[in-house]
Structure formats: C-alpha cells, structure tokens
Design an enzyme around this catalytic site. Sequence first.
Site, mmCIF file in Angstrom:
data_model
loop_
_atom_site.group_PDB
_atom_site.id
_atom_site.type_symbol
_atom_site.label_atom_id
_atom_site.label_comp_id
_atom_site.label_asym_id
_atom_site.label_seq_id
_atom_site.Cartn_x
_atom_site.Cartn_y
_atom_site.Cartn_z
ATOM 1 N N SER A 23 17.789 -7.099 -0.513
ATOM 2 C CA SER A 23 17.243 -6.602 -1.984
ATOM 3 C C SER A 23 15.736 -5.948 -1.705
ATOM 4 O O SER A 23 14.894 -6.680 -1.012
ATOM 5 C CB SER A 23 17.075 -7.587 -2.925
ATOM 6 O OG SER A 23 16.602 -7.398 -3.998
ATOM 7 N N THR B 76 13.798 -6.496 -3.755
ATOM 8 C CA THR B 76 13.024 -7.514 -4.337
ATOM 9 C C THR B 76 12.042 -7.998 -3.159
ATOM 10 O O THR B 76 10.845 -8.529 -3.535
ATOM 11 C CB THR B 76 13.669 -8.550 -5.105
ATOM 12 O OG1 THR B 76 12.909 -9.583 -5.991
ATOM 13 C CG2 THR B 76 14.327 -9.521 -4.018
ATOM 14 N N PHE C 62 28.041 -10.844 1.571
ATOM 15 C CA PHE C 62 27.597 -10.714 0.004
ATOM 16 C C PHE C 62 27.447 -12.064 -0.496
ATOM 17 O O PHE C 62 26.681 -12.194 -1.582
ATOM 18 C CB PHE C 62 28.742 -9.914 -0.536
ATOM 19 C CG PHE C 62 28.687 -8.506 -0.397
ATOM 20 C CD1 PHE C 62 27.900 -7.440 -0.660
ATOM 21 C CD2 PHE C 62 30.081 -8.033 0.388
ATOM 22 C CE1 PHE C 62 28.022 -6.244 -0.362
ATOM 23 C CE2 PHE C 62 30.318 -6.707 0.688
ATOM 24 C CZ PHE C 62 29.109 -5.640 0.381
ATOM 25 N N LYS D 64 16.344 -14.139 0.039
ATOM 26 C CA LYS D 64 16.632 -13.153 0.802
ATOM 27 C C LYS D 64 15.414 -12.832 1.804
ATOM 28 O O LYS D 64 15.868 -12.463 2.891
ATOM 29 C CB LYS D 64 16.537 -12.080 -0.077
ATOM 30 C CG LYS D 64 17.599 -11.906 -1.241
ATOM 31 C CD LYS D 64 19.012 -11.594 -0.628
ATOM 32 C CE LYS D 64 19.992 -11.782 -1.651
ATOM 33 N NZ LYS D 64 21.107 -11.636 -0.738
ATOM 34 N N TYR E 168 14.995 -16.686 -5.749
ATOM 35 C CA TYR E 168 15.938 -15.956 -5.417
ATOM 36 C C TYR E 168 15.330 -14.956 -4.069
ATOM 37 O O TYR E 168 16.024 -14.872 -2.964
ATOM 38 C CB TYR E 168 16.526 -15.052 -6.317
ATOM 39 C CG TYR E 168 17.382 -13.755 -5.972
ATOM 40 C CD1 TYR E 168 18.687 -14.066 -5.443
ATOM 41 C CD2 TYR E 168 16.771 -12.481 -6.158
ATOM 42 C CE1 TYR E 168 19.362 -12.744 -4.842
ATOM 43 C CE2 TYR E 168 17.381 -11.525 -5.564
ATOM 44 C CZ TYR E 168 18.611 -11.693 -5.158
ATOM 45 O OH TYR E 168 19.569 -10.649 -4.561
ATOM 46 N N ASP F 236 35.667 -16.069 -0.769
ATOM 47 C CA ASP F 236 34.919 -16.016 -2.014
ATOM 48 C C ASP F 236 35.161 -17.378 -2.543
ATOM 49 O O ASP F 236 36.109 -17.912 -2.716
ATOM 50 C CB ASP F 236 35.230 -14.940 -2.988
ATOM 51 C CG ASP F 236 34.021 -14.654 -3.926
ATOM 52 O OD1 ASP F 236 33.567 -15.544 -4.709
ATOM 53 O OD2 ASP F 236 33.650 -13.518 -3.877
ATOM 54 N N ASN F 237 34.020 -18.224 -3.414
ATOM 55 C CA ASN F 237 34.414 -19.437 -3.920
ATOM 56 C C ASN F 237 34.887 -19.094 -5.632
ATOM 57 O O ASN F 237 35.036 -20.152 -6.385
ATOM 58 C CB ASN F 237 33.410 -20.577 -3.770
ATOM 59 C CG ASN F 237 32.075 -20.028 -4.466
ATOM 60 O OD1 ASN F 237 31.915 -18.952 -5.032
ATOM 61 N ND2 ASN F 237 31.309 -20.882 -4.358
ATOM 62 N N ASP G 122 34.238 -22.085 -0.325
ATOM 63 C CA ASP G 122 32.837 -22.023 -0.264
ATOM 64 C C ASP G 122 32.267 -21.882 1.053
ATOM 65 O O ASP G 122 32.738 -22.303 2.105
ATOM 66 C CB ASP G 122 32.187 -23.241 -0.857
ATOM 67 C CG ASP G 122 30.787 -23.037 -1.173
ATOM 68 O OD1 ASP G 122 29.795 -22.922 -0.327
ATOM 69 O OD2 ASP G 122 30.585 -23.353 -2.474
ATOM 70 N N ARG H 115 13.301 2.526 -12.220
ATOM 71 C CA ARG H 115 14.061 1.820 -11.107
ATOM 72 C C ARG H 115 14.775 2.914 -10.367
ATOM 73 O O ARG H 115 15.132 4.016 -11.089
ATOM 74 C CB ARG H 115 14.804 0.487 -11.758
ATOM 75 C CG ARG H 115 14.095 -0.481 -12.235
ATOM 76 C CD ARG H 115 13.368 -1.461 -11.109
ATOM 77 N NE ARG H 115 12.800 -2.533 -11.897
ATOM 78 C CZ ARG H 115 11.479 -2.496 -12.632
ATOM 79 N NH1 ARG H 115 10.981 -1.478 -12.516
ATOM 80 N NH2 ARG H 115 11.224 -3.666 -12.951
ATOM 81 N N TYR I 249 31.010 -8.068 -7.561
ATOM 82 C CA TYR I 249 30.589 -6.717 -8.052
ATOM 83 C C TYR I 249 30.398 -5.857 -6.726
ATOM 84 O O TYR I 249 31.424 -4.827 -6.597
ATOM 85 C CB TYR I 249 29.350 -6.708 -8.924
ATOM 86 C CG TYR I 249 28.847 -5.583 -9.255
ATOM 87 C CD1 TYR I 249 29.776 -4.358 -9.776
ATOM 88 C CD2 TYR I 249 27.558 -5.248 -9.256
ATOM 89 C CE1 TYR I 249 29.098 -2.950 -10.320
ATOM 90 C CE2 TYR I 249 26.828 -3.850 -9.632
ATOM 91 C CZ TYR I 249 27.966 -2.904 -10.245
ATOM 92 O OH TYR I 249 27.512 -1.887 -10.399
ATOM 93 N N ILE I 250 29.531 -5.846 -5.926
ATOM 94 C CA ILE I 250 29.414 -4.873 -5.140
ATOM 95 C C ILE I 250 30.628 -5.370 -3.794
ATOM 96 O O ILE I 250 30.934 -4.405 -3.226
ATOM 97 C CB ILE I 250 27.944 -5.328 -4.415
ATOM 98 C CG1 ILE I 250 26.984 -5.091 -5.484
ATOM 99 C CG2 ILE I 250 27.680 -4.213 -3.156
ATOM 100 C CD1 ILE I 250 25.436 -5.394 -5.002
#
Length: 361
Positions: free
Chosen positions: A144, A146, A100, A172, A168, A31-32, A58, A250, A11-12
């Site tokens: 992130s 997060t 990414f 990060k 997750y 990208d895998n 990968d 958010r 996506y990004i």
Amino acid sequence: MKILVTGGAGYIGSHTCVELIKDGWDVVVVDNLSNSSSEALQRVEAITGRTIEFHQADIRDKAALSKIFKTRSEMHHHVEPKNEEQNNTGNCSIDAVIHFAGLKAVGESVEMPLEYYSNNITGTLALLEVMREYGVKNLVFSSSATVYGDPHALPIKEDFPLSVTNPYGRTKLMIEEILKDLHVSDPSWNISILRYFNPVGAHKSGKIGEDPLGIPNNLLPYIAQVAVGRLPFLNVFGNDYNTVDGTGVRDFIHVSDLASGHTKALPKLFTNPGVVTYNLGTGRGHSVMELVRAFEKACGREIPFKIVPRRAGDIAACYADPSKAQKELDWKATRTVEKMCQDTWNWQSNNPTGFNKIHTG
Ligand code: NAD
Ligand code: WQD
C-alpha cells in the site's frame, strides 16, 4: 498456468480474478469470507463464463492451505507428497500466488492490533511456509502507498523513504521486509510487491464492486451510499490543507486498472526478477471535492456534504510516479476519474445493498 488468489472474494481480488481469467490464467481462490461474500465469486463466474475453484479457509490454517496445494499435486501426479520440501517441489500445479488476504482498515487496526498482526503477518508467514513446502516461489503481494507515510515530495517514487504510523501500515511494511529477507535466504523466490494508491470504481458490468461491512471508511463507497440514500451526507475531513481547494488530494485508481497491474506483474515474475516493487497509481492527484463533483455528474444527484475537522492521521496529498511499472511491466492506468465514478454508481445503483448476503466469518 494456475494462480492461487488469496482473498480472491474481496474487492480487489474479485476484479483481479476477472482480469486473470480474461487473460487465460486458471484461478484457484482461498478466502475465509471474513470481509466478503461468496456471491462475489459467483458474479465473477457470470462475467467470465468460467467456474472458479474456491476453498473457504483461513490462510493461517496451514493444514487447509496444504490441502489446496496437495490436492492439485495428487490430481496431476497420483503421489503422496512427503513432508520434506524437495519431495513436494515440482508436484504442485500452482505456478504463482497473488496474495490479497488480510485486514485493511486503518482505524480498526488501532483498536484491534492483535487481529491485524495475526491475519496479516501470521497469515502471510503460514502462506509462505506452505509455498516453500510445495516449491511454489512466485508471489505477488498487495502492499500500500501507506508505507510512504507523509511523503517529503510528490509524485512518490518507489525508492522514497518508508514510514508508517498505525498497525495496519506496519503489517504491510513488515511483510515487505519479511519478503526481502526470504529472497536473500533463497534467491530462487520471485516476488512482486505492488503498492496500491487509492483503488475505487467497479467492474463495468456493475455485477461486482466494493461492498464494505457497516459504515464505509473510504471516500468513494461513502459518497456512493450517500447518493443511493443509505447515508444522509458526506463528512469532508478538512478544507484547510495546502491543496488546490483545501481538501485532501489522492491518486484514485480504477480497480480494473489495478487488477490488470497484477496480470502484468505475473509474466514479469517468470523472468526471475528477484524482489521488485512497483507503484500502482495513475500519477494524478484529485481532491475530495473534485471527486464529489465528478460523482454528482455521474449519478445526476446532489451529494450533500459538511466540512468537519481533519481526520487524525490523514496527510494533505499523495500521488504516485507510476513510470517504473509502465517501463518494466508495460502497464498504465487508463480509466479517468469520470469513469471511476460512473462505474461506482452503476454498481451501487444496481446493488443498493451490495451483494445483499449475510457476511460470514
Ligand atoms: P477486502 O477486504 O475486500 O479483501 C480482502 C479479502 O481477504 C476478503 O475477501 C477477506 O474475507 C479475505 N481475508 C481476510 N483475512 C483472511 C484470512 N486470514 N484468511 C483468508 N482470507 C482472509 O480488501 P481489498 O480492498 O480487496 O484489499 C485487498 C488487499 O489489498 C489487502 O491486502 C489490502 O490491505 C490491500 N490494499 C487495499 C487497498 C484499498 O484501499 N482497498 C489499498 C492498498 C492495499
Ligand atoms: C481519501 C480522502 C480523507 C472519507 C486509505 C488507507 C490507505 C489505503 C487506501 C489500504 C482523504 C477524505 C474520506 C470520508 C473524507 N488502504 N475522506 N470523508 O485515507 O487516502 O487511504 O485507503 O492500504 O492505507 O489509509 O483513503 O478513502 O479513506 O480517504 O473527507 O468520509 O478522502 O480525509 O483526504 P486514504 P480514504
């Protein structure tokens, strides 16, 4: 200048490829396809009118990664790189890596921690080792918001204390620390850690956008699938938070603004800044119900919803102070929440089943 984009079909990543090409960078993607479709890259080619060198691999596969770096060095120098670092250094035409690739679903990470540590941590270590081998020491990393946990104050600044509550988030935070250790050991590394707030929206063409596998975890793709009739109603996770209307708040940021944050982070890397960290957000908070109303306006349909209990692990409110990125990168998000909803709707209504390809991997 050539940029290797890991996770560039995602996506990004796909939106960032568009901005990179627009700004004149050459792009190589690895990208895998575990959470994406090669169709996304074909759409990027259609938007930009340029072909993209793509390697389906990968990032944990060091031999495959090495080949990508080596191929480029052989093309330019016709020499066989040796195993020692100094022999490969300078023989590679990749100037920087934007990283990414990784798994990103919070709930899934609680169920499958080993997959998250493997893809995110082992994958990053493999990438860093191959970069070191080829003397490529410029990196932009996707972190992130997060990592701020439940912030003690708002808006959130880069020097706020860090804490995480799920695998997750831990990947990060661990990667951020690994990157700092790496720079201490070898100050010739230049690393930009970008902490994204809530990326939403799609390219204005409607050709690329977010295409989650299965039922979406995140708010905007869920709303979009309700709007298009794939899901019956939205579950609003709690309306008893201490916020403007009781629903979660958010910092939603348009993915094209986020993408241009990366093109701004690249030139900064070449000024030898060491490790630098930036919030990429708008600096404005919007509530879940504000997003529902904005989306209804954008699509001209009603979004049915039900108020349900809070989702475990959610915080009441989160938004960035993005002034450091504005000052040091000359970057600022410009697109409004209305535009985010319009572009999401444009993507979703033109592609009701996403890229409509069978996901592999
Ligand atoms: P995404 O899943 O669309 O993109 C990630 C891409 O990486 C996918 O194309 C996937 O196939 C690929 N990938 C995964 N594991 C891989 C591996 N081992 N080897 C090679 N490729 C692999 O996700 P996204 O939303 O584009 O996120 C990109 C990055 O930004 C991720 O690192 C994510 O953690 C981070 N991030 C995302 C958000 C968000 O809300 N979307 C917020 C903050 C940070
Ligand atoms: C936003 C708001 C929900 C879905 C996550 C990750 C974070 C980062 C971005 C990767 C919250 C509410 C949601 C739904 C709802 N990703 N909501 N109904 O949780 O802020 O952030 O994505 O790094 O790490 O945690 O994003 O879109 O899931 O939720 O009411 O069906 O929407 O409660 O208030 P979140 P989100």
